[in-house]
Design a protein around this motif. Structure first.
Motif, PDB file in Angstrom:
ATOM      1  N   GLY A 159      57.791  36.466  47.726  1.00  0.00           N
ATOM      2  CA  GLY A 159      57.189  36.422  46.395  1.00  0.00           C
ATOM      3  C   GLY A 159      55.929  37.270  46.327  1.00  0.00           C
ATOM      4  N   VAL A 160      55.192  37.121  45.226  1.00  0.00           N
ATOM      5  CA  VAL A 160      53.969  37.896  45.002  1.00  0.00           C
ATOM      6  C   VAL A 160      52.771  37.056  45.435  1.00  0.00           C
ATOM      7  CG1 VAL A 160      52.577  39.175  43.331  1.00  0.00           C
ATOM      8  CG2 VAL A 160      55.057  39.037  43.027  1.00  0.00           C
ATOM      9  N   TYR A 161      51.998  37.574  46.373  1.00  0.00           N
ATOM     10  CA  TYR A 161      50.826  36.888  46.914  1.00  0.00           C
ATOM     11  C   TYR A 161      49.551  37.521  46.360  1.00  0.00           C
ATOM     12  CZ  TYR A 161      53.445  34.303  50.477  1.00  0.00           C
ATOM     13  OH  TYR A 161      54.300  33.444  51.135  1.00  0.00           O
ATOM     14  N   LEU A 162      48.681  36.685  45.826  1.00  0.00           N
ATOM     15  CA  LEU A 162      47.386  37.172  45.371  1.00  0.00           C
ATOM     16  C   LEU A 162      46.447  37.310  46.555  1.00  0.00           C
ATOM     17  CD1 LEU A 162      45.454  36.094  42.221  1.00  0.00           C
ATOM     18  CD2 LEU A 162      44.246  36.298  44.378  1.00  0.00           C
ATOM     19  N   LEU A 163      45.827  38.478  46.685  1.00  0.00           N
ATOM     20  CA  LEU A 163      44.893  38.713  47.784  1.00  0.00           C
ATOM     21  C   LEU A 163      43.457  38.463  47.342  1.00  0.00           C
ATOM     22  CD1 LEU A 163      44.698  39.608  50.734  1.00  0.00           C
ATOM     23  CD2 LEU A 163      44.468  41.969  49.920  1.00  0.00           C
ATOM     24  N   GLU A 164      43.039  39.109  46.253  1.00  0.00           N
ATOM     25  CA  GLU A 164      41.692  38.866  45.740  1.00  0.00           C
ATOM     26  C   GLU A 164      41.582  39.344  44.309  1.00  0.00           C
ATOM     27  OE1 GLU A 164      38.828  42.420  47.081  1.00  0.00           O
ATOM     28  OE2 GLU A 164      39.466  41.172  48.760  1.00  0.00           O
ATOM     29  N   MET A 165      40.494  38.913  43.643  1.00  0.00           N
ATOM     30  CA  MET A 165      40.243  39.270  42.248  1.00  0.00           C
ATOM     31  C   MET A 165      38.793  39.729  42.090  1.00  0.00           C
ATOM     32  SD  MET A 165      42.116  36.142  40.178  1.00  0.00           S
ATOM     33  CE  MET A 165      41.004  34.846  40.773  1.00  0.00           C
ATOM     34  N   ASN A 166      38.579  40.628  41.145  1.00  0.00           N
ATOM     35  CA  ASN A 166      37.239  41.094  40.801  1.00  0.00           C
ATOM     36  C   ASN A 166      37.083  41.034  39.286  1.00  0.00           C
ATOM     37  OD1 ASN A 166      36.452  42.168  43.562  1.00  0.00           O
ATOM     38  ND2 ASN A 166      38.303  43.354  43.159  1.00  0.00           N
ATOM     39  N   ALA A 167      36.077  40.320  38.821  1.00  0.00           N
ATOM     40  CA  ALA A 167      35.896  40.133  37.376  1.00  0.00           C
ATOM     41  C   ALA A 167      35.100  41.294  36.777  1.00  0.00           C
ATOM     42  CB  ALA A 167      35.190  38.803  37.109  1.00  0.00           C
ATOM     43  N   ARG A 168      35.664  42.488  36.895  1.00  0.00           N
ATOM     44  CA  ARG A 168      34.979  43.710  36.441  1.00  0.00           C
ATOM     45  C   ARG A 168      35.978  44.860  36.484  1.00  0.00           C
ATOM     46  NH1 ARG A 168      34.995  46.317  41.160  1.00  0.00           N
ATOM     47  NH2 ARG A 168      34.590  45.174  43.093  1.00  0.00           N
ATOM     48  N   PHE A 169      35.539  46.025  36.029  1.00  0.00           N
ATOM     49  CA  PHE A 169      36.310  47.234  36.278  1.00  0.00           C
ATOM     50  C   PHE A 169      36.385  47.435  37.791  1.00  0.00           C
ATOM     51  CE2 PHE A 169      34.992  48.321  31.934  1.00  0.00           C
ATOM     52  CZ  PHE A 169      36.146  48.922  31.433  1.00  0.00           C
ATOM     53  N   GLY A 170      37.577  47.683  38.307  1.00  0.00           N
ATOM     54  CA  GLY A 170      37.731  47.916  39.735  1.00  0.00           C
ATOM     55  C   GLY A 170      37.949  49.389  40.030  1.00  0.00           C
ATOM     56  N   GLY A 171      38.000  49.704  41.315  1.00  0.00           N
ATOM     57  CA  GLY A 171      38.220  51.084  41.717  1.00  0.00           C
ATOM     58  C   GLY A 171      39.588  51.609  41.330  1.00  0.00           C
ATOM     59  N   GLY A 172      40.496  50.716  40.952  1.00  0.00           N
ATOM     60  CA  GLY A 172      41.828  51.139  40.535  1.00  0.00           C
ATOM     61  C   GLY A 172      41.958  51.368  39.045  1.00  0.00           C
ATOM     62  N   TYR A 173      40.888  51.096  38.273  1.00  0.00           N
ATOM     63  CA  TYR A 173      41.008  51.282  36.820  1.00  0.00           C
ATOM     64  C   TYR A 173      41.344  52.721  36.413  1.00  0.00           C
ATOM     65  CZ  TYR A 173      40.208  51.978  31.944  1.00  0.00           C
ATOM     66  OH  TYR A 173      40.390  52.377  30.643  1.00  0.00           O
ATOM     67  N   PRO A 174      40.788  53.755  37.064  1.00  0.00           N
ATOM     68  CA  PRO A 174      41.121  55.121  36.631  1.00  0.00           C
ATOM     69  C   PRO A 174      42.616  55.410  36.573  1.00  0.00           C
ATOM     70  CG  PRO A 174      39.231  55.185  38.087  1.00  0.00           C
ATOM     71  CD  PRO A 174      39.733  53.764  38.116  1.00  0.00           C
ATOM     72  N   PHE A 175      43.424  54.761  37.407  1.00  0.00           N
ATOM     73  CA  PHE A 175      44.873  54.966  37.352  1.00  0.00           C
ATOM     74  C   PHE A 175      45.436  54.399  36.047  1.00  0.00           C
ATOM     75  CE2 PHE A 175      43.708  54.463  41.877  1.00  0.00           C
ATOM     76  CZ  PHE A 175      43.977  55.754  42.295  1.00  0.00           C
ATOM     77  N   THR A 176      44.914  53.248  35.643  1.00  0.00           N
ATOM     78  CA  THR A 176      45.297  52.661  34.358  1.00  0.00           C
ATOM     79  C   THR A 176      44.898  53.586  33.220  1.00  0.00           C
ATOM     80  OG1 THR A 176      45.129  50.386  35.191  1.00  0.00           O
ATOM     81  CG2 THR A 176      44.835  50.689  32.831  1.00  0.00           C
ATOM     82  N   HIS A 177      43.709  54.146  33.302  1.00  0.00           N
ATOM     83  CA  HIS A 177      43.202  55.052  32.270  1.00  0.00           C
ATOM     84  C   HIS A 177      44.075  56.306  32.179  1.00  0.00           C
ATOM     85  CE1 HIS A 177      39.703  55.797  29.626  1.00  0.00           C
ATOM     86  NE2 HIS A 177      39.957  57.088  29.860  1.00  0.00           N
ATOM     87  N   MET A 178      44.477  56.840  33.335  1.00  0.00           N
ATOM     88  CA  MET A 178      45.313  58.042  33.363  1.00  0.00           C
ATOM     89  C   MET A 178      46.665  57.803  32.700  1.00  0.00           C
ATOM     90  SD  MET A 178      43.856  60.746  34.726  1.00  0.00           S
ATOM     91  CE  MET A 178      45.193  61.769  35.334  1.00  0.00           C
ATOM     92  N   ALA A 179      47.130  56.560  32.735  1.00  0.00           N
ATOM     93  CA  ALA A 179      48.422  56.234  32.129  1.00  0.00           C
ATOM     94  C   ALA A 179      48.317  55.992  30.626  1.00  0.00           C
ATOM     95  CB  ALA A 179      49.021  55.014  32.815  1.00  0.00           C
TER      96      ALA A 179
END
Length: 330
Positions: A263-283
């Protein structure tokens, strides 16, 4: 992020960048800059409020984990002065910043997460019972950017790296968040095998989930995603939907997870813009533009719509001249 917000504002506003050090590339891109006291300095909040008033700043958007709880405690104080802090409430931030609380949160909400131990004794007991096996990860309970994260392949490494992580915490900025429970500031965690994904869970300012963006991670470096694809992955998206409802966050929730054969395991969460947001923006998703509209009372159009699935995006490295911000360094 500074560039994204400048584009969102256009000619209708300015973006200020603040940091406790002038050695910040964000200063190069901002309309204006300020060097602040450290976040845990008693002068930080009065300084920030005074600076916002003098410069008619209407919103503050933090991008650093240790800023979040301090700012969250002062949301109403800033609001009384006409300034919005785009930051979730303290409870939501505590769950994200404290990996032990995050582990307990997952257990309470029937969310899969790696087995986690808060002491050497409990980890070794689990190893003896066969509940968990090497390799194990040793990491700060309050940590970010893979600082002081190590893999232990045997008991000798477990003992040594546990102490090394503790030492790194006490000798770095991580000591500030760890200070309330310094005796339990190191976690030992099961290593997951599977495909790692990132999720941007976008809630509006009232905590209503409006978009879930799933990113398949292709390559990583120092805890940051270097290359990723925005994909349609329903199992991971369902985790995002559940977290959007139960987390209580506003704006972005940055999530790391693994898709395994169990299944899908949650590793961690950050309550902010993360370093992966630019990929979302590019899409095609433009959360900075959506935030500007929320703050100014304008209706959204297609700012949160994913325009492209399957594109592969890679972060680049550029060099800039920050001489004018780093006066005094030699």
């Amino acid at each position: 992020m500074v560039s994204y917000f400048k584009e969102a504002l256009g000619s209708k506003g300015q973006v200020f960048a603040g940091n406790s050090s002038p050695l910040s590339p964000a200063f190069y891109y901002a309309d204006n800059t300020v060097i602040t006291p450290l976040i845990y300095d008693s002068a930080y909040i009065p300084f920030l409020l005074d600076f916002c008033r003098k410069n008619k700043i209407q919103a503050v958007i933090p991008l650093f984990d240790i800023d979040l709880p301090v700012l969250a405690r002062n949301k109403e104080y800033f609001l009384q002065n006409g300034i919005r802090l785009v930051v979730s409430d303290e409870d939501a931030i505590a769950i994200c910043n404290d990996k032990w609380k995050c582990y307990k949160f997952c257990q309470e909400n029937q969310i899969l997460t790696p087995a986690t131990y808060i002491s050497l004794q409990s980890a070794k007991k689990a190893l003896q019972q066969g509940t968990v096996h090497y390799p194990l990860y040793i990491k700060p309970r309050w940590g970010m950017g893979s600082l002081a994260v190590y893999q232990a392949d045997n008991e000798l490494e477990l003992d040594i790296l546990f102490q090394k992580t503790r030492k790194k915490i006490t000798n770095s900025y991580l000591k500030y968040e760890a200070s309330p429970d310094i005796e339990n500031c190191v976690l030992i965690q099961e290593k997951l095998n599977g495909q790692e994904y990132g999720i941007d869970i976008i809630n509006n300012m009232d905590g209503e989930t409006l978009q879930i963006v799933v990113k398949k991670k292709i390559s990583m470096r120092s805890g940051e995603t270097d290359c990723a694809m925005v994909v349609e992955q329903e199992e991971v998206k369902q985790l995002g939907k559940k977290l959007g409802k139960v987390s209580g966050h506003i704006a972005n929730l940055d999530v790391d997870c693994f898709l395994t054969d169990k299944g899908v395991y949650l590793l961690e969460m950050n309550a902010r813009f993360g370093g992966g947001y630019p990929f979302t923006h590019m899409a095609g998703v433009n959360l900075p533009a959506a935030i500007v509209k929320w703050l100014t009372g304008q209706p959204l159009e297609d700012e949160l719509t994913v325009k492209t699935f399957g594109g592969m995006y890679h972060k680049d490295i550029t060099i800039i001249d920050i001489s004018k911000y780093s006066t005094g360094y030699s």
